[in-house]
Design a protein around this motif. Sequence first.
Motif: not given
Length: 774
Positions: A487-488, A694-701, A730-738
């Motif tokens: 989050h930070m 986790p991703h999108g916790q700020t709601g701004k990115l 899970i980064a966006g609709e079409n990318n996953i990083f492992f």
Amino acid sequence: MAEAHSAVAFSFSVTHEGVQVDYDRELLHIIFHSGVRSWRRNFTRFANNIRCGVYPGSLSAMVLSVGTYNGLYLTRQAYNHNIDPSFGLIDVLRKYIKLDEPSQSIVCASLSGVAVWLGVCYALKYSLKGLYQYKGWMYEERGRGAKMSLTSKVWLMTVKLLSQFSSPMLYSFQGSLPSLPVPSVEDTMTRYLRSVRPLLNDEEYARMERHAKEFQGGIGRKLQKYLILKSWWATNYVSDWWEEYVYLRGRAPIMINSNFYGTDAIVVHPTFVQAARAANVTYSAFLFRRLIDRQQLKPIMVSGTVPLCSAQYERTFNTTRVPGIDTDRLVHFGDSMHIVVIHNGRYFKVPCYYKGQLLTPPELQIQFQRILDDDVKPDEGEELMGALTAGERRPWAMAREKFFTTGVNRASLQAIDRAAFVLSLETESQDYNADKGTDLDGFVRTMLHGKGHDRWYDKSFNVIVMANGKIGFNAEHGWADAAIASHMWEFIMVQDLLKPCYDESGNCMGEARVNPLAPVKLRWSLSKECQAVIETSYKVAQALLNDVDLHLIMFDDYGKGFMKKKHLSPDAYIQMALQLAYYRDAGKFNLTYEASMTRLFKEGRTETVRPCTIESAAWVKAMENPKETDATRIELLDKACRRHQRGYQDAMCGKGIDRHLFCLYVISKYLEVDSPFLNEVLSEPWRLSTSQTPHGQTGKLDLTEHPECVSAGGGFGPVADDGYGVSYIIAGENNIFFHVSSKKSSSVTNSKGFARNIRKALNDMKTLLSSTKK
């Protein structure tokens, strides 16, 4: 470097001409403004604690209540009617408060108004607490076309109604969150046996079933009673023991074994000026700390309705892990106005405030450029000193007690301990290149462990800035879980990437208002004996990092968009891919760990989801069976994903397996009672340990709007000597990083090979699901 203002603020001497006083006016001004800032900060915190304590009530409601009671009571006196809005409370107070009229009536009516207001506030608070106990909504279908049950609809409307009286602050919901429930031993045994069924043959399973039933009908009952007693007394029956025994009592190195990392954005590179990037990131980090201090950071809400516990945010900054002989401890300082910078084997204390005001990015850039331009040599032994925090904990504890408790060593170590965080200015460059996997691997290795001596692994987090401006962080795990650090970091990324921060030359925008106090080189007096301990820790760290096999892949063939189109949970889908990849890699199933949160409860941290299930094993075997039809495989995949989703929901709702068994095991050790069942369960290795960033916790990115800001997330080291650690985002609709980690010393693991299996599994699943329109 000129160590300006390192002298005391004032001094005096007595001569034959009288008493002569010398003082530094500017430094006295700085001390004065620092005190003012401290008092203002403490007052703000006090006021915010009151606001959070009465939530969902509000202070404005108190004013309304006091005014109403005064008006009604004074009206009663004026018109001499018998209606008493306080139901006799005012008359009781009048007996003890002796004042002249109308002061007596006003004071008594005001106190009655406050009492009624507090009563309503606490009634609302405990009503919310009771409502938050309900978890039925978690198990209902969500998404387009899903129907909510009548019970959940009524519950949802009631929660929203009670929450609308005031705007919540960061800690507003802490008093309303329910306590983590203790599952029954019977339920945990049932879930445990089901989870290990695909891992055992019939004979092994029968033996384990016997042990479980013996435990359930025997010592398990006694241990459960003590655990229930603890749950009545403690805020959370798991978290304190989990922090102590899983993190702080571990004597092995925390570098790689415990600490985790996060990375920069992949595509965008806002500046190549190292000092400028460091300045803006530092400024953004202090803005995040200010939001925490003032409780202006909005609490994370699930589905916009149910809050997650915010307790872990408190120790994000000004926190360090202090080593001990048998156990470490986490020390949190109330405030800090400086950070410590590590550069080229040297440590600098950098003031980040001037006269009570946070330095701006251009002013911070001046600070960091001064360090980069400074050619002072490290003190003897200083260059490798950070390895003390990377090696075994017991030698570091003994060295700290012996060599760092007096003189300049004590003062310099205190500067590190009390720093808001540590920033490492690297002398090397790393960058992302999608065509060169080694560049990706090199970058994440830098974030995970660096050189084994150029981080202070005990701090809550280290920000790393490469020579070309690329950034990342390394975080200690004991103070909080990855979601808080993420989050930070996401907040920092938003501030750094989505706002105009740099000019055409890559420097921070704006002009410096002041010439800040120069960084001070920390001094060390390290004896030969101390340097020998440092060298030993450095060798331990080198052996550890040289054994790490870390590989980062970007899977962009498809993403969660395709998974959702097939009506499958993205997390469950990826976990099934990992099960298939591991079976192909190892030729068998193994105990699998996936971290989920329990922050729906007060002071909750994590619980284990066990993705290797009866259903997932059946699907994997069907995928490897050439005689099986695609229709059957799809049906089994759907069942496996639904089973995984149910397991994840159970874990979040306090119905997990592993934290309950862990606490029962701790109690058995306290009682000195031996349990063969618990000994076997707690010794089982997690050869596949996974976690979603986790991703999108700020709601701004919003990555749909800003695809160039996609980040690779973060990762961690291998948990088992012969297993894999896999972190994914899970980064966006079409990318996953492992991020795949393992140990080079293992003959049965290979991170790149496992990454290839992950890629193949995902592509095979897409081919399978594309074979039908259903």
